[in-house]
Design a protein around this motif. Sequence first.
Motif, PDB file in Angstrom:
ATOM      1  N   GLU A 140      23.314  -6.934  15.334  1.00 25.27           N
ATOM      2  CA  GLU A 140      22.214  -5.977  15.341  1.00 25.27           C
ATOM      3  C   GLU A 140      22.838  -4.624  14.989  1.00 25.27           C
ATOM      4  N   GLU A 175      26.670 -10.340  24.175  1.00 25.51           N
ATOM      5  CA  GLU A 175      26.400  -9.262  23.223  1.00 25.51           C
ATOM      6  C   GLU A 175      27.338  -8.107  23.516  1.00 25.51           C
ATOM      7  N   LYS A 202      28.187  -4.371  22.887  1.00 33.06           N
ATOM      8  CA  LYS A 202      27.368  -3.217  22.501  1.00 33.06           C
ATOM      9  C   LYS A 202      28.138  -2.132  21.755  1.00 33.06           C
ATOM     10  N   LYS A 230      22.410  -9.776  30.992  1.00 30.23           N
ATOM     11  CA  LYS A 230      21.499  -9.594  29.867  1.00 30.23           C
ATOM     12  C   LYS A 230      20.068  -9.350  30.351  1.00 30.23           C
TER      13      LYS A 230
END
Length: 482
Positions: A18, A219, A221, A270
């Motif tokens: 992303e 994930e 970041k 999450k």
Amino acid sequence: MATIQGATGEWEMVIGMEVHAQVSSNAKLFSGAATAFGAEPNSQVSLVDAAMPGMLPVINGFCVEQAVRTGLGLKAEINLRSVFDRKNYFYPDLPQGYQISQFTRPVVGKGEVIVEVDGEERRIGITRLHLEQDAGKSIHDMDPGLTYVDLNRSGVALMEIVSEPDIRSPEEAGAYLTKLRAILRYLGTCDGNMEEGSLRADVNVSVRRPGEGYGTRCEIKNVNSIRFVQQAIVFEAARQVELIECGGTVVQETRLFDAVRGETRSMRSKEEAHDYRYFPDPDLLPLELDPDWVEQIKAGLPELPDEKAGRFRSDLGLPPDVVQQLVAEREIADYFEIVATGRDARVAANWVIGELFRFLNDKGIGIADSPVSASALGGLIDLIADGTVSNRLAKDVLEEMAASGKDAAAVVEDKGLRQITDSGAIEAAVDKVIASAPKQVEQFRSGNEKILGWFVGQIMKATGGKANPAAVNEILRKKLSG
Ligand code: ADP
Ligand code: MG
């Protein structure tokens, strides 16, 4: 495809990214406040960005246009109707208490980015691109233990570009980011400056046995360089393999990358979409795009890296590795095309990515600020082609052109660097060297061919490097054997 050799067999990495790309816009997404980087804290904050009660957002049409341009550049579907939603969470640098984003109906749908790793092309699917606001920035001062909030970034327009989990190695992840960044910069929709935070990547990593379904992902970041993205993937995939092989299970969580230690660390578990209580922002109408307007934007797109690369390969016959360097930045490609016009494309390419790049790298300047213009470099190449200056001395001519700002012909005349092709002058120089080196002449005549190189070197020295090497070789051989 990169596999990881675990203690119990092979594993494959699965990666999706992303990317948050800041729209190159002087004004914010829903206010007219400025977006300049490095401004005095809280000097670029409108009442909207500070979330004063009753202030209403007004969509910035220019930012929408940049999102559409980017979508088209990613060969993606453009959704003529999209919706802005509120993503609700509490944080001191988010005065609204929510971020305006797009959730179920983004402005851009499925697209693709083609990457090349080890000479092999792979398609990385784009899931979506949506517009959203950036939050402010918290600055933690450990001594005396205060936190400050800077709202300059609050409300800045971001494009979040989400990829499918199609990436299979750190190299592919790097190639994907590099290509995506190049496309954004060609389009001019984001400057791609990772140090200034104009481009940030959240990296999702999981591992699986080859051929099996996807595993649970973590994930990582806000990774802010391509090298860090790759390091984070290597570390995270190895961590997950070891964890699973030791009987543990990966928990879905948000992690951060510690660049100093080169490792990822757990940040928080999450959060799920329902935690954010998304709902359509009642202050904003759905975004409706006129199909003619979208077509107009499409017609105005520049030639993008893949198309340019295809043209350089097929029309100019350049090898893929050379082409890749030429199309990496639009400025390089533009520069090269001026140099190559009316000249041998291979020679032009070699000069641009060879001597010119070496020179610019040494001086630490980008091609846009090159002291030698593309047409001036072309002039130098012409002088080599017509024999006025030798390839060897051309490098010195380039340096002098950069230092003096003069064109190649003027430098060659001023510095007396004109190549000596007159056979009389070369013969005289050859005779002189032969006469002064009876021992070496003897060696050559008794079969030592290698000594020829020594003679050439002496003659070049005597002529200040200006003698035409081919002519020197020919005359030398004739005289020595005679
Ligand atoms: P969220 O918005 O909650 O982060 P998404 O489902 O939108 O979740 O996915 C975000 C990113 O995670 C996408 O880039 C997607 O490709 C990637 N992703 C999804 N599943 C996996 C997986 N199993 N392994 C690695 N990446 C994944
Ligand atoms: Mg996410």
